[in-house]
Design an enzyme around this catalytic site. Structure first.
Site, mmCIF file in Angstrom:
data_model
loop_
_atom_site.group_PDB
_atom_site.id
_atom_site.type_symbol
_atom_site.label_atom_id
_atom_site.label_comp_id
_atom_site.label_asym_id
_atom_site.label_seq_id
_atom_site.Cartn_x
_atom_site.Cartn_y
_atom_site.Cartn_z
ATOM 1 N N ARG A 228 0.688 -1.123 -0.104
ATOM 2 C CA ARG A 228 0.110 -0.082 -0.100
ATOM 3 C C ARG A 228 0.671 1.270 0.114
ATOM 4 O O ARG A 228 2.168 1.203 0.202
ATOM 5 C CB ARG A 228 -0.815 -0.089 1.049
ATOM 6 C CG ARG A 228 -2.037 -1.020 1.163
ATOM 7 C CD ARG A 228 -2.736 -0.992 2.401
ATOM 8 N NE ARG A 228 -1.973 -1.656 3.741
ATOM 9 C CZ ARG A 228 -2.273 -1.882 4.987
ATOM 10 N NH1 ARG A 228 -3.599 -1.407 5.275
ATOM 11 N NH2 ARG A 228 -1.697 -2.359 5.869
ATOM 12 N N ASP B 147 -20.533 -11.516 20.559
ATOM 13 C CA ASP B 147 -20.293 -9.951 21.194
ATOM 14 C C ASP B 147 -20.918 -9.863 22.445
ATOM 15 O O ASP B 147 -21.635 -10.555 22.860
ATOM 16 C CB ASP B 147 -20.953 -9.242 20.093
ATOM 17 C CG ASP B 147 -20.190 -7.552 20.321
ATOM 18 O OD1 ASP B 147 -19.292 -7.249 19.611
ATOM 19 O OD2 ASP B 147 -20.271 -6.911 21.081
ATOM 20 N N VAL C 287 -7.314 -11.238 13.219
ATOM 21 C CA VAL C 287 -7.314 -9.967 12.784
ATOM 22 C C VAL C 287 -6.806 -8.851 13.622
ATOM 23 O O VAL C 287 -6.434 -7.762 13.259
ATOM 24 C CB VAL C 287 -8.624 -9.275 12.188
ATOM 25 C CG1 VAL C 287 -8.718 -8.143 11.508
ATOM 26 C CG2 VAL C 287 -9.078 -10.575 11.195
ATOM 27 N N ALA C 288 -6.903 -9.192 14.830
ATOM 28 C CA ALA C 288 -6.487 -8.136 15.923
ATOM 29 C C ALA C 288 -5.037 -8.380 16.176
ATOM 30 O O ALA C 288 -4.703 -7.777 17.255
ATOM 31 C CB ALA C 288 -7.363 -8.235 17.376
ATOM 32 N N GLU D 26 -5.610 4.963 14.042
ATOM 33 C CA GLU D 26 -6.561 3.905 14.735
ATOM 34 C C GLU D 26 -7.168 4.462 16.013
ATOM 35 O O GLU D 26 -8.092 4.085 16.513
ATOM 36 C CB GLU D 26 -6.036 2.706 15.166
ATOM 37 C CG GLU D 26 -4.982 2.794 16.202
ATOM 38 C CD GLU D 26 -3.548 3.189 15.623
ATOM 39 O OE1 GLU D 26 -2.526 2.931 16.417
ATOM 40 O OE2 GLU D 26 -3.370 3.618 14.527
ATOM 41 N N TYR E 255 -0.934 4.752 10.809
ATOM 42 C CA TYR E 255 -1.292 3.650 11.778
ATOM 43 C C TYR E 255 -0.076 3.231 12.601
ATOM 44 O O TYR E 255 0.957 3.010 12.278
ATOM 45 C CB TYR E 255 -1.806 2.343 11.329
ATOM 46 C CG TYR E 255 -2.973 2.185 10.347
ATOM 47 C CD1 TYR E 255 -4.324 2.556 11.093
ATOM 48 C CD2 TYR E 255 -3.015 2.161 9.038
ATOM 49 C CE1 TYR E 255 -5.483 2.493 10.556
ATOM 50 C CE2 TYR E 255 -4.189 2.349 8.294
ATOM 51 C CZ TYR E 255 -5.536 2.364 9.227
ATOM 52 O OH TYR E 255 -6.669 2.362 8.344
ATOM 53 N N HIS F 118 -0.600 1.461 16.318
ATOM 54 C CA HIS F 118 -0.864 0.438 17.131
ATOM 55 C C HIS F 118 0.222 0.398 18.374
ATOM 56 O O HIS F 118 0.793 -0.713 18.528
ATOM 57 C CB HIS F 118 -0.615 -1.000 16.424
ATOM 58 C CG HIS F 118 -1.981 -0.967 15.337
ATOM 59 N ND1 HIS F 118 -3.389 -0.709 15.526
ATOM 60 C CD2 HIS F 118 -2.113 -0.862 14.024
ATOM 61 C CE1 HIS F 118 -4.288 -0.779 14.420
ATOM 62 N NE2 HIS F 118 -3.210 -0.666 13.465
ATOM 63 N N LYS G 268 1.657 2.036 7.409
ATOM 64 C CA LYS G 268 2.050 1.118 8.611
ATOM 65 C C LYS G 268 3.201 2.055 9.580
ATOM 66 O O LYS G 268 3.503 3.056 9.160
ATOM 67 C CB LYS G 268 2.847 0.140 8.192
ATOM 68 C CG LYS G 268 1.702 -0.874 7.596
ATOM 69 C CD LYS G 268 0.539 -1.405 8.429
ATOM 70 C CE LYS G 268 0.895 -2.292 9.547
ATOM 71 N NZ LYS G 268 -0.393 -2.702 10.373
ATOM 72 N N VAL H 6 -15.000 -5.459 11.426
ATOM 73 C CA VAL H 6 -14.418 -6.856 11.209
ATOM 74 C C VAL H 6 -15.105 -7.751 11.309
ATOM 75 O O VAL H 6 -15.531 -8.507 10.131
ATOM 76 C CB VAL H 6 -13.093 -6.859 11.946
ATOM 77 C CG1 VAL H 6 -12.525 -8.235 11.420
ATOM 78 C CG2 VAL H 6 -11.942 -5.940 11.718
ATOM 79 N N ALA I 231 -0.006 -9.338 10.318
ATOM 80 C CA ALA I 231 -0.435 -8.104 10.809
ATOM 81 C C ALA I 231 -0.884 -6.907 9.832
ATOM 82 O O ALA I 231 -1.367 -5.912 10.021
ATOM 83 C CB ALA I 231 0.823 -7.641 11.637
ATOM 84 N N ASN I 232 -0.459 -7.131 8.490
ATOM 85 C CA ASN I 232 -0.967 -6.197 7.357
ATOM 86 C C ASN I 232 -1.849 -6.799 6.257
ATOM 87 O O ASN I 232 -1.498 -6.979 5.301
ATOM 88 C CB ASN I 232 0.043 -5.338 7.058
ATOM 89 C CG ASN I 232 1.187 -6.186 6.115
ATOM 90 O OD1 ASN I 232 1.231 -7.539 6.330
ATOM 91 N ND2 ASN I 232 1.725 -5.599 5.094
ATOM 92 N N ASP J 135 -2.334 -7.089 15.173
ATOM 93 C CA ASP J 135 -1.476 -5.951 15.024
ATOM 94 C C ASP J 135 -1.798 -4.892 16.417
ATOM 95 O O ASP J 135 -1.024 -4.008 16.659
ATOM 96 C CB ASP J 135 -1.578 -5.164 13.818
ATOM 97 C CG ASP J 135 -3.236 -4.558 13.534
ATOM 98 O OD1 ASP J 135 -3.778 -4.699 14.208
ATOM 99 O OD2 ASP J 135 -3.290 -3.869 12.517
ATOM 100 N N ARG K 30 -25.831 -4.542 19.926
ATOM 101 C CA ARG K 30 -25.016 -5.191 18.690
ATOM 102 C C ARG K 30 -25.587 -6.330 18.329
ATOM 103 O O ARG K 30 -25.828 -6.655 16.942
ATOM 104 C CB ARG K 30 -23.473 -5.187 19.066
ATOM 105 C CG ARG K 30 -22.726 -5.234 17.678
ATOM 106 C CD ARG K 30 -22.690 -4.149 16.831
ATOM 107 N NE ARG K 30 -22.193 -4.296 15.365
ATOM 108 C CZ ARG K 30 -22.371 -3.617 14.361
ATOM 109 N NH1 ARG K 30 -23.126 -2.405 14.388
ATOM 110 N NH2 ARG K 30 -21.928 -3.828 13.285
#
Length: 370
Positions: free
Chosen positions: A15, A198, A267-268, A118, A94, A96, A75, A179, A299-300, A270, A203
């Site tokens: 990216r 959740d 997916v979490a 983020e 980003y 993190h 990143k 996500v 992580a990406n 990072d 939600r």
């Protein structure tokens, strides 16, 4: 303002932080944009497109950092970049931070202004600069999970959608945010049996209303996670606490209760990961196996679909980048509360509480820095 766009140097990160269309919007306002040579090539944007947009091309990453007042990235800076960052320079990317203490310490030492995509947060608690990449990652989690469920990739050999006479695969999604919602849509579209968990009943009510019949909602707690993970073929970790480390909802001892060849997609990762055994991987070597369970922890993730991701990211970040360039970071953050929440480290001080708490660092209220 002088804006720099370096080429991303993280493994397999294709990216770029700014499209040529974004460069036009900045240059027509009188700002100077400097792009590192070939920075946009991985996303399908050659140098000539940036030059046509009024940007200047610089040959090296060192030249971009040396020239720019504001660095716009995708990143977080990695170790070779730490020494290129100078005091007072604004970094908009980003970060993190809560998942990686060496980066936090390096940015404190640099005395730069670190504004994290983020943690830019709207009054309704939505995260406008995280949403587009969360949408990409959520959809990709099923695409990648389905691939690694194939036997040659180490998985159980399950086709998520099944075929007539054979029941479909089962997908468990932990977290009903952006996500999780996108993952559930994709998995349901493939024909899988989907369970999404959740801790927010509101939600879950919303998801129950909008999702197709092959998506079930279940309240998230350890008992329910342990019960459903035993039958799952693919488990997606999609839990986020803005600016802080994600909680471990899948622990090491749980792996032995899963079916051999189950695939975990965190997916979490990072942000520290919500699966205890997940450690960051790359697109070059995306998976590893523990207790016969396949772990996908890239992580990406959106870096694998850079054309889509770069346009989606610029659509979201550009209005904020324009405000920062037009007004300077102090005035822009004073005028825009969501943008102010993006400030994490300023002049050697941690101004975001989640980051300070993650590493036991001193916390300075952000208003003291404006």
């Amino acid at each position: 303002m002088i804006i720099g766009v370096p080429k991303e140097i993280k493994n397999n990160e294709n990216r770029v932080a700014l499209t040529p269309a974004g460069a036009i919007e900045l240059t027509k306002r009188g700002h100077e944009v400097y792009v590192q040579a070939t920075a946009g090539l991985g996303s399908g944007f050659p140098d000539a497109d940036y030059e046509a947009a009024g940007a200047h091309i610089l040959p090296t990453i060192e030249a971009v950092y040396a020239k720019a007042e504001m660095i716009v990235k995708v990143k977080e800076p990695i170790e070779p970049e730490y020494e290129l960052i100078r005091e007072g320079q604004l970094l908009f990317t980003y970060f993190h931070f809560a998942s990686y203490e060496p980066l936090t310490n390096a940015m404190i030492k640099s005395k730069a202004v670190c504004l994290a995509y983020e943690t830019v947060e709207m009054p309704d608690r939505s995260l406008p600069l995280l949403i587009p990449m969360s949408e990409v990652a959520g959809r990709m989690s099923i695409q990648e999970g389905a691939k690694f469920l194939e036997k040659p990739m180490g998985g159980r050999g399950v086709l998520l959608g099944g075929v007539p006479g054979v029941e479909p695969g089962r997908v468990l999604i932990l977290g009903g945010g952006v996500v999780g919602t996108q993952a559930a849509k994709m998995a349901a579209g493939l024909g899988a049996q989907v369970t999404i968990m959740d801790i927010s009943l509101n939600r879950l009510r919303h998801l129950s209303d909008i999702m197709p019949a092959n998506v079930n909602t279940v309240y998230s707690n350890e008992f329910n996670i342990r019960r459903h993970m035993k039958e799952a073929d693919l488990i997606v970790g999609a839990v986020l606490i803005p600016g802080a480390k994600a909680p471990h909802l899948i622990t090491r001892d749980m792996l032995k209760e899963m079916k051999p060849g189950t695939v975990l997609v965190d997916v979490a990762v990072d942000q520290g990961g919500c699966i205890e055994t997940c450690t960051p991987t790359t697109h070059e070597a995306p998976t590893f196996i523990i207790d016969d369970v396949v772990h996908y922890c890239v992580a990406n993730m959106p870096g694998a679909v850079p054309y889509t991701s770069t346009i989606a990211l610029t659509n979201a970040t550009l209005p904020y980048a324009i405000q920062l360039a037009d007004k300077g970071w102090k005035q822009a953050c004073a005028d825009n509360e969501p943008l102010k929440l993006g400030l994490n480290v300023v002049d050697g001080k941690v101004v975001y509480k989640g980051v300070a708490d993650a590493f036991g660092l001193d916390y300075t209220p952000v208003d003291a820095m404006l």
